[in-house]
Design an enzyme around this catalytic site. Structure first.
Site, mmCIF file in Angstrom:
data_model
loop_
_atom_site.group_PDB
_atom_site.id
_atom_site.type_symbol
_atom_site.label_atom_id
_atom_site.label_comp_id
_atom_site.label_asym_id
_atom_site.label_seq_id
_atom_site.Cartn_x
_atom_site.Cartn_y
_atom_site.Cartn_z
ATOM 1 N N LYS A 116 0.861 -1.190 0.000
ATOM 2 C CA LYS A 116 0.000 0.000 0.000
ATOM 3 C C LYS A 116 0.892 1.233 0.000
ATOM 4 O O LYS A 116 2.001 1.204 0.541
ATOM 5 C CB LYS A 116 -0.873 0.012 1.262
ATOM 6 C CG LYS A 116 -2.107 0.876 1.120
ATOM 7 C CD LYS A 116 -3.194 0.129 0.376
ATOM 8 C CE LYS A 116 -4.416 0.971 0.124
ATOM 9 N NZ LYS A 116 -5.479 0.196 -0.514
HETATM 10 P P1 NAD Z 1 -13.410 8.210 -3.326
HETATM 11 O O1 NAD Z 1 -12.434 9.223 -2.890
HETATM 12 O O2 NAD Z 1 -13.762 8.101 -4.773
HETATM 13 O O3 NAD Z 1 -14.799 8.384 -2.542
HETATM 14 C C1 NAD Z 1 -14.897 8.515 -1.168
HETATM 15 C C2 NAD Z 1 -16.304 9.005 -0.868
HETATM 16 O O4 NAD Z 1 -16.502 9.032 0.526
HETATM 17 C C3 NAD Z 1 -16.584 10.425 -1.370
HETATM 18 O O5 NAD Z 1 -17.911 10.511 -1.817
HETATM 19 C C4 NAD Z 1 -16.413 11.269 -0.113
HETATM 20 O O6 NAD Z 1 -17.133 12.491 -0.162
HETATM 21 C C5 NAD Z 1 -16.993 10.320 0.897
HETATM 22 N N1 NAD Z 1 -16.625 10.576 2.287
HETATM 23 C C6 NAD Z 1 -15.429 10.948 2.803
HETATM 24 N N2 NAD Z 1 -15.535 11.078 4.137
HETATM 25 C C7 NAD Z 1 -16.811 10.764 4.459
HETATM 26 C C8 NAD Z 1 -17.538 10.708 5.663
HETATM 27 N N3 NAD Z 1 -16.952 10.971 6.831
HETATM 28 N N4 NAD Z 1 -18.851 10.340 5.622
HETATM 29 C C9 NAD Z 1 -19.464 10.062 4.448
HETATM 30 N N5 NAD Z 1 -18.818 10.094 3.273
HETATM 31 C C10 NAD Z 1 -17.519 10.446 3.281
HETATM 32 O O7 NAD Z 1 -12.860 6.824 -2.755
HETATM 33 P P2 NAD Z 1 -13.249 5.367 -3.235
HETATM 34 O O8 NAD Z 1 -12.274 4.939 -4.271
HETATM 35 O O9 NAD Z 1 -14.699 5.296 -3.503
HETATM 36 O O10 NAD Z 1 -12.889 4.533 -1.933
HETATM 37 C C11 NAD Z 1 -13.778 4.446 -0.823
HETATM 38 C C12 NAD Z 1 -13.274 3.380 0.109
HETATM 39 O O11 NAD Z 1 -13.192 2.146 -0.598
HETATM 40 C C13 NAD Z 1 -11.871 3.585 0.700
HETATM 41 O O12 NAD Z 1 -11.835 3.058 1.989
HETATM 42 C C14 NAD Z 1 -10.975 2.760 -0.204
HETATM 43 O O13 NAD Z 1 -9.800 2.349 0.457
HETATM 44 C C15 NAD Z 1 -11.881 1.598 -0.457
HETATM 45 N N6 NAD Z 1 -11.533 0.861 -1.661
HETATM 46 C C16 NAD Z 1 -11.529 1.459 -2.878
HETATM 47 C C17 NAD Z 1 -11.212 0.718 -4.010
HETATM 48 C C18 NAD Z 1 -11.264 1.313 -5.393
HETATM 49 O O14 NAD Z 1 -11.076 0.554 -6.359
HETATM 50 N N7 NAD Z 1 -11.567 2.574 -5.535
HETATM 51 C C19 NAD Z 1 -10.850 -0.635 -3.875
HETATM 52 C C20 NAD Z 1 -10.880 -1.222 -2.603
HETATM 53 C C21 NAD Z 1 -11.220 -0.454 -1.510
#
Ligand code: NAD
Length: 459
Positions: A116
């Site tokens: 990571k």
């Molecule tokens: P992103 O940045 O695209 O979206 C994050 C979302 O969460 C946004 O809408 C943001 O406004 C919202 N957010 C932030 N803080 C918040 C809060 N306190 N309450 C409510 N909403 C809040 O990120 P993502 O890629 O969608 O990733 C989200 C999660 O999924 C992370 O934990 C990431 O590690 C995990 N993840 C993502 C992927 C991927 O392929 N993108 C893969 C595995 C895991």
């Protein structure tokens, strides 16, 4: 590794140590030594790489920004894991996420290890030119340890296709004449990315839930009715009924989960609430998710926060405080924002009986135990959010072969992998007293321990 992940790995190892059919040629004292060796291998990263990226800002000021690349374990293949751009990035958080990647890949039989990365910035405070520089410097500083056969980053919170394109471009410049398409995944399709990668995590998260509530239940209904297990009773309680869903986070993952749930005709879903970093939107008749998706696309990723903006989005909703979503009266809660969202202070107010972890580690160890005690079903991160890394693997394969799959082929392979994993863990979950998370860890740790043993690493 700390907190619940560390504890749960140790508990999984203990369960295996007590099972004499696991690695039966390991006997007595040697067995104990091997298991203590396993604990130390799985609870510490192989390498912690930290640098301070020197960036000249647009205003000519020069700053040094902390950046990490943590390589947890590569016994199953090259290190693999996202790069996060966020102010809260720390060595501990990055290390925990790296170990989760090792376990996730092992669970889903993806031939990668766990890594990571992170940069301690709020990307919204940086210009595109500055972000481009951050990406290039990241690759320059860690160039020796990255590569298609060493360590393959992908997007995470705060990064996306654009950053991966920039990073691969820089990798290619630093390593002329070497293969580069497999050095980063999550790239744009024009630049060697895979069709379907962008939506893969959200699609997988939703699939893990739909498969349980529909496909698995269709096949196993009779068997489930005979179970005394509290989690089986929870699922039976919702089987075939209308479901009220809430989705926390409306980014890459959450928006796709909400849309998949909205469009799914196998379950009787109503997405009644979504939230992002600013706001919760609620409508007991169900939200117009396609219109919200269109709105965030045009508005820098943000949901509407005022009545004027809701009118502009053509969406009917009540505006609530951001964290209100978590404690709404819903049946299913998808967590797709950040870590530690359900914790000691709100765990007793959670009304949903089914929780699906799209984000990594959104439930603290204490809250996890509390919810398990109440018979709530948690589909854990390690199972639910692996869609991104599975399609990253497909992207890496396509890059190596320079042969590209259609979107349909990508999703077929993605769902096939999910089906295999779900068929491995769901029957055991409803058949014994472990939580689904513990079951997944036991599977992952079994795989890792077996390969470590076969490669002569346990002594
Ligand atoms: P992103 O940045 O695209 O979206 C994050 C979302 O969460 C946004 O809408 C943001 O406004 C919202 N957010 C932030 N803080 C918040 C809060 N306190 N309450 C409510 N909403 C809040 O990120 P993502 O890629 O969608 O990733 C989200 C999660 O999924 C992370 O934990 C990431 O590690 C995990 N993840 C993502 C992927 C991927 O392929 N993108 C893969 C595995 C895991």
């Amino acid at each position: 590794m700390s907190g619940s992940t560390g504890t749960i790995v140790e508990e999984s190892l203990q369960a295996l140590m007590d099972d004499q059919t696991f690695l039966p040629d390991l006997k007595a004292e040697i067995r104990e030594k091997a298991f203590s060796s396993l604990v130390s291998i799985l609870s510490t990263p192989n390498h912690v790489n930290k640098s301070f990226l020197r960036i000249a800002l647009d205003n000519k000021k020069v700053v040094r920004i902390p950046a990490f690349r943590i390589q947890h374990n590569n016994i199953l293949g090259p290190y693999k894991g996202g790069i996060r751009f966020h102010e809260s990035v720390s060595e501990e958080e990055t290390s925990n996420l790296a170990s989760l990647m090792t376990l996730k890949n092992a669970l889903h039989d993806v031939p990668f290890g766990g890594g990571k990365g992170g940069v301690v910035i709020n990307p919204r405070n940086f210009s595109n030119k500055e972000l481009n520089l951050v990406c290039k410097k990241y690759v320059q500083y860690f160039s020796g340890i990255l590569g298609p056969d060493k360590d393959i980053p992908a997007p995470d919170v705060g990064t996306g296709e654009r950053e991966m394109d920039w990073m691969m471009g820089e990798y290619k410049s630093i390593h002329p004449g070497q293969s580069y398409l497999g050095s980063f995944t999550g790239k744009s399709v024009d630049n060697g990315g895979s069709l379907g990668r962008k939506d893969a995590t959200g699609k997988g998260v939703y699939f893990s839930f739909r498969y349980l509530l529909h496909d698995f239940m269709e096949k196993q209904y009779k068997w489930m009715v005979e179970r005394e297990n509290p989690f089986a009773k929870t699922i039976l309680n919702y089987y075939g009924k209308p479901l009220k869903l809430a989705v926390q986070g409306f980014g890459n993952v959450g928006s796709v989960v909400a849309l998949e749930a909205h469009n799914c005709n196998l379950l009787n879903n109503k997405v009644v609430s979504v939230s992002d970093q600013n706001v919760t939107l609620y409508n007991s008749d169900g939200l117009d998710i396609p219109s919200l998706v269109q709105y965030v696309k045009k508005n820098n990723g943000d949901l509407p926060v005022s009545h004027e903006q809701l009118t502009e989005a053509e969406v009917k909703a009540t505006i609530l405080d951001r964290d209100d979503l978590l404690t709404l009266e819903v049946d299913v809660l998808f967590l797709a924002a950040l870590e530690d969202q359900i914790h000691s202070e709100n765990m007793d107010d959670i009304q949903a009986d089914i929780i699906v972890e799209g984000a990594n580690a959104p439930t603290t160890g204490e809250a996890d135990a509390n919810l398990k005690e109440k018979g709530k079903v948690i589909i854990p991160d390690i199972l639910a959010n692996a869609g991104g890394v599975i399609v990253s693997y497909l992207e890496w394969l396509q890059g190596r072969e320079t042969q590209f799959y259609t979107e349909e082929e990508v999703y077929d392979r993605l769902f096939e992998k999910f089906r295999e994993t779900c068929d491995k863990v769901y029957p055991q979950y409803f058949g014994d007293a472990y939580s689904l998370r513990e079951n997944c860890y036991i599977h992952a740790v079994t795989k890792l321990s077996t390969v470590l043993y076969r490669q002569g690493k346990l002594y």
